[in-house]
Design an enzyme around this catalytic site. Structure first.
Site, PDB file in Angstrom:
ATOM      1  N   GLY A 134     -40.558  13.673   9.504  1.00 18.37           N
ATOM      2  CA  GLY A 134     -41.800  13.455   9.500  1.00 18.37           C
ATOM      3  C   GLY A 134     -42.414  12.574   8.875  1.00 18.37           C
ATOM      4  N   PHE A 135     -41.863  12.103   7.405  1.00 20.31           N
ATOM      5  CA  PHE A 135     -42.444  11.385   6.499  1.00 20.31           C
ATOM      6  C   PHE A 135     -42.229  10.015   6.859  1.00 20.31           C
ATOM      7  CE2 PHE A 135     -42.401  15.742   4.639  1.00 20.31           C
ATOM      8  CZ  PHE A 135     -44.513  15.670   4.723  1.00 20.31           C
TER       9      PHE A 135
ATOM     10  N   GLY B  95     -31.719   8.349   9.767  1.00 22.54           N
ATOM     11  CA  GLY B  95     -32.549   9.637  10.951  1.00 22.54           C
ATOM     12  C   GLY B  95     -34.103   9.530  10.449  1.00 22.54           C
ATOM     13  N   GLU B  96     -34.516   9.756  11.285  1.00 23.18           N
ATOM     14  CA  GLU B  96     -35.988   9.749  10.938  1.00 23.18           C
ATOM     15  C   GLU B  96     -36.379  10.665  10.765  1.00 23.18           C
ATOM     16  OE1 GLU B  96     -40.037   7.694  13.197  1.00 23.18           O
ATOM     17  OE2 GLU B  96     -38.153   7.066  14.017  1.00 23.18           O
TER      18      GLU B  96
ATOM     19  N   VAL C 129     -34.796   7.390   7.885  1.00 26.43           N
ATOM     20  CA  VAL C 129     -33.538   7.119   6.187  1.00 26.43           C
ATOM     21  C   VAL C 129     -33.019   6.218   6.413  1.00 26.43           C
ATOM     22  CG1 VAL C 129     -32.324   8.429   5.005  1.00 26.43           C
ATOM     23  CG2 VAL C 129     -34.276   9.504   5.729  1.00 26.43           C
TER      24      VAL C 129
ATOM     25  N   ASP D 209     -40.585  23.984   2.225  1.00 27.53           N
ATOM     26  CA  ASP D 209     -39.915  22.798   3.866  1.00 27.53           C
ATOM     27  C   ASP D 209     -38.130  23.365   4.098  1.00 27.53           C
ATOM     28  OD1 ASP D 209     -40.323  21.885   5.748  1.00 27.53           O
ATOM     29  OD2 ASP D 209     -39.949  19.963   4.976  1.00 27.53           O
TER      30      ASP D 209
ATOM     31  N   LYS E 291     -35.009   6.354   1.416  1.00 33.94           N
ATOM     32  CA  LYS E 291     -36.050   6.592   2.746  1.00 33.94           C
ATOM     33  C   LYS E 291     -37.764   5.856   3.048  1.00 33.94           C
ATOM     34  CE  LYS E 291     -38.332  10.926   2.021  1.00 33.94           C
ATOM     35  NZ  LYS E 291     -37.649  12.496   2.640  1.00 33.94           N
TER      36      LYS E 291
END
Length: 384
Positions: free
Chosen positions: A87-88, A84-85, A91, A204, A106
Site C-alpha cells: 500500500g505504501f 513486491g508492492e 520493494v 497493521d 522500499k
C-alpha cells in the site's frame, strides 16, 4: 514504470510546493528524532545501555543514503529487482555498493503529507526500537522529495507468501514451522506492548507484514501506521481508523479508539490464518466463509469440529492436543469484547510452549478423523 516520474509537466508553483513539503519533512525528521532520543533516553527501556552517548542524541541511528546510491543498488529500480508492492510503495532487492550488503529498499509512493508522516514514523520507530523479531532498518533516503527506506533483506519473503495462493510445486509449511512463526511474531508484538516505553500499538499486523529470514525466523515489518499507546490513566488512543480489512478489531473499526488489545485481535486473525491456511478475507469462498473470524466463531463452540479447522495442506500431520490449544489461543484473541482478550505476554507463554512441542511426522500417523482430545476442552493458558 518508475515510482519517481519526471515532473516536466508540473508547473513551477507545484514544484515549489513539493520542494517546500520535502524540506519541512526533512526538518521534522531531524527534530522529531532529537526529541525522541532526548525524552527519557531511548524509547526502548530494555536497551538503555545502548543509549547515545553525550552529544550523539541529535542523530538517528539509521544511516542516510542519497537517491543516487539507492538507484545504483537497484540498477535504477529495474523490474527484475522488484520483490513486491504494498500500500505504501514498491520493494526492491538491492546491493549497496559501499558494503556489498544485500538489502530490501522500499520506495514510497509520493502521496503528499500523509506519506511523509508514515515515512517519519517508520524511521523513528525502527531507529529507536530493536528486537530480534522486528525487522532491522539500515537507513533511509530523504533526498529532495524522494522517500526510501533500506531494510535488512529477508530471503524467504513474507508469511503470506508461504500460506496463500501457493504454486503446486512450493512446499507447504509444516506444523512445527507454523508454531515457531506464531511464537516469534507474538514476541515481537510483546516487545512493542510491554518493553517499549511508552508502549507502541503496531496497528497493521497481518501476514504480509511478517517477514521470514533463514530458518523461517519471523520479524514484524512496516511500522508506518504505528502509534504510541495510552499512558497514565488513559485507556485508549483516539485516531483515524487505519489498517487492513479483516484484521481490524471491531471496536477500533467502529469507534476509532485504539488499544493494545486491538493488536491482540489482529494477532488472533493471523494465528487463525497460520492454523487454517485460510485468508482473513476470501471472497472466492462459499457464502458465510468470506470472513475468517465469522467462519471460525461457530466452530470454536464445538471442539469436535476443531480438527476440521486445520489447514488441509498439513495432511493430518499435526499434534491434536497442540492444535486444540492453538485454536483456544486464537479464539481468545478474536473475542469481540476487548477486555476478554488475553495480554500478548500470556499469548507468548502459550505459543512458546506449543512451539517447543515438536511434532515428529515419522513417529505419528496422520490424523484422518476428528478425534476428541483426551481430557476435554483445552485449558486456558492464562489468567484473566
Amino acid at each position: 514504470m518508475g515510482c519517481f516520474p519526471c515532473s516536466g509537466k508540473s508547473s513551477e508553483k507545484q514544484e515549489k510546493k513539493r520542494g517546500d513539503q520535502a524540506k519541512a519533512a526533512q526538518e521534522k525528521l531531524g527534530s522529531a528524532a532529537a526529541v525522541g532520543l532526548k525524552r527519557d533516553g531511548p524509547l526502548n527501556r530494555s536497551d538503555r545501555k545502548e543509549a547515545p552517548r553525550s552529544g550523539e542524541s541529535e542523530h538517528i541511528a539509521a544511516q542516510t543514503f542519497t537517491f543516487r546510491e539507492l538507484a545504483a543498488a537497484t540498477k535504477n529500480f529495474r523490474a527484475d529487482c522488484l520483490l513486491g508492492e504494498g500500500g505504501f510503495g514498491r520493494v526492491y532487492k538491492g546491493r549497496l555498493e559501499s558494503t556489498s550488503q544485500i538489502v530490501a529498499i522500499k520506495q514510497l509512493d509520493r502521496n503528499g503529507l500523509q506519506g511523509n508522516r508514515e515515512f517519519l514514523v517508520e524511521v523513528l520507530m525502527l531507529s529507536l526500537l530493536h528486537h530480534p523479531n522486528l525487522v532491522n532498518l539500515i537507513g533511509y533516503c530523504a533526498d529532495g522529495d524522494q522517500r526510501l527506506l533500506v531494510y535488512e533483506f529477508m530471503p524467504l519473503g513474507s508469511l503470506e507468501d508461504h500460506l496463500h495462493d501457493l504454486p503446486s510445486e512450493k512446499k507447504r509449511l509444516d506444523w512445527n514451522t507454523r508454531m515457531k512463526i506464531a511464537a516469534g511474531a507474538a514476541k515481537g508484538l510483546e516487545y512493542l506492548h510491554d518493553k517499549a516505553n511508552p508502549p507502541v500499538i503496531y496497528r497493521d499486523l497481518k501476514c504480509s507484514n511478517i517477514l521470514l529470514g533463514e530458518g523461517h525466523f519471523p520479524k514484524l515489518s512496516d511500522f508506518g501506521l504505528a502509534k504510541l499507546g495510552p499512558v497514565g490513566d488513559k485507556t485508549h488512543v483516539s485516531t483515524r481508523v487505519m489498517g487492513t480489512y479483516g484484521y481490524c478489531a471491531p471496536e477500533y473499526a467502529m469507534t476509532g479508539q485504539l488499544t493494545l488489545k486491538s493488536d491482540v485481535y489482529s494477532f488472533g486473525v493471523v494465528l487463525l490464518e497460520i492454523i487454517t491456511g485460510r485468508k482473513a478475507i476470501d471472497n472466492s469462498r462459499a457464502a458465510g466463509e468470506h470472513n475468517l473470524v465469522a467462519w471460525a466463531r461457530p466452530l470454536f463452540k464445538d471442539r469436535r469440529k476443531f480438527s476440521q479447522m486445520a489447514d488441509p495442506s498439513l495432511r493430518g500431520q499435526y499434534p491434536v492436543r497442540c492444535l486444540y490449544q492453538a485454536l483456544a489461543v486464537a479464539a481468545m484473541c478474536v473475542q469481540e469484547d476487548p477486555t476478554m482478550r488475553p495480554l500478548i505476554a500470556d499469548v507468548v507463554t502459550a505459543l512458546s510452549y506449543l512451539a517447543s512441542q515438536k511434532y515428529d511426522s515419522e513417529a505419528h500417523p496422520p490424523q484422518t478423523s476428528h478425534p476428541a482430545m483426551a481430557g476435554g476442552t483445552p485449558p486456558r493458558p492464562w489468567k484473566d
